[in-house]
Design a protein around this motif. Structure first.
Motif, PDB file in Angstrom:
ATOM      1  N   LEU A 141      80.366  59.269  99.787  1.00 37.61           N
ATOM      2  CA  LEU A 141      80.053  60.518  98.805  1.00 37.61           C
ATOM      3  C   LEU A 141      78.815  61.585  99.712  1.00 37.61           C
ATOM      4  O   LEU A 141      79.088  62.597  99.603  1.00 37.61           O
ATOM      5  CB  LEU A 141      79.398  59.966  97.747  1.00 37.61           C
ATOM      6  CG  LEU A 141      80.169  59.595  96.599  1.00 37.61           C
ATOM      7  CD1 LEU A 141      79.173  59.029  95.543  1.00 37.61           C
ATOM      8  CD2 LEU A 141      81.120  60.585  96.096  1.00 37.61           C
ATOM      9  N   GLU A 142      78.144  60.680 100.745  1.00 34.50           N
ATOM     10  CA  GLU A 142      77.317  61.669 101.603  1.00 34.50           C
ATOM     11  C   GLU A 142      78.213  62.641 102.285  1.00 34.50           C
ATOM     12  O   GLU A 142      77.744  63.675 102.704  1.00 34.50           O
ATOM     13  CB  GLU A 142      76.292  60.584 102.433  1.00 34.50           C
ATOM     14  CG  GLU A 142      75.404  60.187 101.451  1.00 34.50           C
ATOM     15  CD  GLU A 142      74.129  61.075 101.279  1.00 34.50           C
ATOM     16  OE1 GLU A 142      74.067  62.480 101.772  1.00 34.50           O
ATOM     17  OE2 GLU A 142      73.414  60.968 100.066  1.00 34.50           O
ATOM     18  N   GLU A 180      66.294  69.036  97.700  1.00 31.58           N
ATOM     19  CA  GLU A 180      66.398  70.520  97.610  1.00 31.58           C
ATOM     20  C   GLU A 180      67.205  71.133  98.742  1.00 31.58           C
ATOM     21  O   GLU A 180      67.621  72.162  98.470  1.00 31.58           O
ATOM     22  CB  GLU A 180      64.795  70.732  97.709  1.00 31.58           C
ATOM     23  CG  GLU A 180      64.025  70.653  96.447  1.00 31.58           C
ATOM     24  CD  GLU A 180      62.691  71.201  96.577  1.00 31.58           C
ATOM     25  OE1 GLU A 180      62.604  72.106  96.273  1.00 31.58           O
ATOM     26  OE2 GLU A 180      61.665  70.416  96.740  1.00 31.58           O
ATOM     27  N   GLU A 181      67.231  70.484  99.776  1.00 30.55           N
ATOM     28  CA  GLU A 181      68.402  70.837 100.840  1.00 30.55           C
ATOM     29  C   GLU A 181      69.766  71.013 100.403  1.00 30.55           C
ATOM     30  O   GLU A 181      70.416  71.848 100.999  1.00 30.55           O
ATOM     31  CB  GLU A 181      68.286  69.914 102.319  1.00 30.55           C
ATOM     32  CG  GLU A 181      69.192  68.902 102.082  1.00 30.55           C
ATOM     33  CD  GLU A 181      68.109  67.582 101.531  1.00 30.55           C
ATOM     34  OE1 GLU A 181      68.718  66.505 101.549  1.00 30.55           O
ATOM     35  OE2 GLU A 181      67.220  67.788 100.724  1.00 30.55           O
ATOM     36  N   LEU A 182      70.061  70.464  99.492  1.00 28.54           N
ATOM     37  CA  LEU A 182      71.388  70.673  98.857  1.00 28.54           C
ATOM     38  C   LEU A 182      71.426  71.614  97.800  1.00 28.54           C
ATOM     39  O   LEU A 182      72.557  72.215  97.405  1.00 28.54           O
ATOM     40  CB  LEU A 182      71.866  69.351  98.220  1.00 28.54           C
ATOM     41  CG  LEU A 182      72.111  68.059  99.199  1.00 28.54           C
ATOM     42  CD1 LEU A 182      72.444  66.909  98.160  1.00 28.54           C
ATOM     43  CD2 LEU A 182      72.918  68.454 100.129  1.00 28.54           C
ATOM     44  N   ILE A 183      70.298  72.024  97.122  1.00 30.22           N
ATOM     45  CA  ILE A 183      70.390  72.765  96.034  1.00 30.22           C
ATOM     46  C   ILE A 183      70.233  74.325  96.276  1.00 30.22           C
ATOM     47  O   ILE A 183      69.297  74.766  96.969  1.00 30.22           O
ATOM     48  CB  ILE A 183      69.237  72.736  94.975  1.00 30.22           C
ATOM     49  CG1 ILE A 183      69.459  71.041  94.454  1.00 30.22           C
ATOM     50  CG2 ILE A 183      69.185  73.582  94.003  1.00 30.22           C
ATOM     51  CD1 ILE A 183      68.578  70.347  93.836  1.00 30.22           C
ATOM     52  N   ASP A 184      71.170  75.174  95.852  1.00 25.44           N
ATOM     53  CA  ASP A 184      71.056  76.582  96.298  1.00 25.44           C
ATOM     54  C   ASP A 184      70.257  77.720  95.316  1.00 25.44           C
ATOM     55  O   ASP A 184      69.790  78.503  95.582  1.00 25.44           O
ATOM     56  CB  ASP A 184      72.485  77.277  96.666  1.00 25.44           C
ATOM     57  CG  ASP A 184      73.139  76.491  97.452  1.00 25.44           C
ATOM     58  OD1 ASP A 184      72.984  76.947  98.647  1.00 25.44           O
ATOM     59  OD2 ASP A 184      74.223  75.670  97.204  1.00 25.44           O
ATOM     60  N   LYS A 233      66.800  62.129  95.432  1.00 25.44           N
ATOM     61  CA  LYS A 233      66.540  61.717  96.587  1.00 25.44           C
ATOM     62  C   LYS A 233      67.046  60.119  96.513  1.00 25.44           C
ATOM     63  O   LYS A 233      66.475  59.215  95.707  1.00 25.44           O
ATOM     64  CB  LYS A 233      64.854  61.718  97.192  1.00 25.44           C
ATOM     65  CG  LYS A 233      64.602  63.326  97.507  1.00 25.44           C
ATOM     66  CD  LYS A 233      63.150  63.232  97.768  1.00 25.44           C
ATOM     67  CE  LYS A 233      62.924  64.644  97.940  1.00 25.44           C
ATOM     68  NZ  LYS A 233      61.416  64.925  98.130  1.00 25.44           N
ATOM     69  N   GLY A 234      67.977  59.922  97.240  1.00 26.03           N
ATOM     70  CA  GLY A 234      68.467  58.400  97.382  1.00 26.03           C
ATOM     71  C   GLY A 234      69.433  58.082  96.250  1.00 26.03           C
ATOM     72  O   GLY A 234      70.051  57.166  95.939  1.00 26.03           O
ATOM     73  N   LEU A 237      83.556  66.271  94.180  1.00 27.09           N
ATOM     74  CA  LEU A 237      83.355  66.447  95.516  1.00 27.09           C
ATOM     75  C   LEU A 237      85.026  66.668  96.190  1.00 27.09           C
ATOM     76  O   LEU A 237      85.317  67.403  97.138  1.00 27.09           O
ATOM     77  CB  LEU A 237      82.552  65.479  96.299  1.00 27.09           C
ATOM     78  CG  LEU A 237      81.280  65.607  95.865  1.00 27.09           C
ATOM     79  CD1 LEU A 237      80.420  64.745  96.562  1.00 27.09           C
ATOM     80  CD2 LEU A 237      80.536  67.290  96.273  1.00 27.09           C
ATOM     81  N   ILE A 238      85.869  65.882  95.761  1.00 32.64           N
ATOM     82  CA  ILE A 238      87.314  65.967  96.410  1.00 32.64           C
ATOM     83  C   ILE A 238      87.952  67.299  95.923  1.00 32.64           C
ATOM     84  O   ILE A 238      88.333  68.157  96.651  1.00 32.64           O
ATOM     85  CB  ILE A 238      88.116  64.579  95.839  1.00 32.64           C
ATOM     86  CG1 ILE A 238      87.801  63.665  96.906  1.00 32.64           C
ATOM     87  CG2 ILE A 238      89.720  65.160  96.253  1.00 32.64           C
ATOM     88  CD1 ILE A 238      88.296  62.355  96.207  1.00 32.64           C
ATOM     89  N   VAL A 239      87.794  67.643  94.678  1.00 37.28           N
ATOM     90  CA  VAL A 239      88.519  68.668  93.990  1.00 37.28           C
ATOM     91  C   VAL A 239      87.729  70.082  94.598  1.00 37.28           C
ATOM     92  O   VAL A 239      88.443  71.117  95.049  1.00 37.28           O
ATOM     93  CB  VAL A 239      88.276  68.735  92.503  1.00 37.28           C
ATOM     94  CG1 VAL A 239      88.737  70.362  91.772  1.00 37.28           C
ATOM     95  CG2 VAL A 239      89.329  67.770  91.956  1.00 37.28           C
ATOM     96  N   SER A 240      86.498  70.014  94.443  1.00 38.90           N
ATOM     97  CA  SER A 240      85.580  71.070  95.125  1.00 38.90           C
ATOM     98  C   SER A 240      85.799  71.239  96.434  1.00 38.90           C
ATOM     99  O   SER A 240      85.813  72.358  96.989  1.00 38.90           O
ATOM    100  CB  SER A 240      84.059  70.946  94.917  1.00 38.90           C
ATOM    101  OG  SER A 240      83.656  70.128  95.282  1.00 38.90           O
TER     102      SER A 240
END
Length: 139
Positions: free
Chosen positions: A81-82, A114-118, A48-49, A21-24
């Motif tokens: 991370l969130e 699913e809200e995260l997945i494109d 989830k979680g 996540l830091i690199v991206s």
């Protein structure tokens, strides 16, 4: 090649998810299109979680190492991370979930955030992303 970064997120280890996540987020902040292809243990972090649940890759010591690391990170004001994931999505990052891994691990779409997945895809989806990327990583 385009100004694009594609990362395979195979590991679910906490420190490796942080690195991802830091690199991206850095790539997105520099104006690069960025895709993350979550597979195997990395995909479990999209449950989830599940984002904050991974162990450390080294010196986990039955979870004590992770607790010590989290204390040090809090003291140094490292974001969660969130928060990093929210920043990734706000900056326009793309997340692809591996359907083959979902089948292998018995995961259903409703098990994931699913809200995260494109997109849901397979190796061809990853190859399509990577073939047009200036940077490809495997974490």
């Amino acid at each position: 090649m385009s100004d694009k970064t594609t990362i395979i997120v195979q590991s679910g280890d906490m420190d490796k998810i942080y690195s991802t996540l830091i690199v991206s987020n850095g790539a997105l902040a520099m104006g690069m299109e960025t895709s993350l292809f979550f597979t195997f243990w990395g995909l479990l972090r999209l449950k989830k979680g599940g984002l904050e649940k991974g162990p450390l890759s080294k010196m986990n010591f039955l979870g004590l190492g992770k607790i010590m690391m989290l204390k040090r990170m809090k003291k140094s004001n490292v974001v969660s991370l969130e928060r990093l994931m929210a920043d990734f999505k706000e900056l326009g990052g793309k997340i692809i979930a591996c359907e083959m891994t979902m089948d292998i691990m018995g995961l259903k779409r409703e098990d994931l955030r699913e809200e995260l997945i494109d997109e849901y895809g397979a190796v061809g989806t990853y190859i399509q992303e990577a073939r047009n990327s200036a940077i490809t990583l495997f974490i």
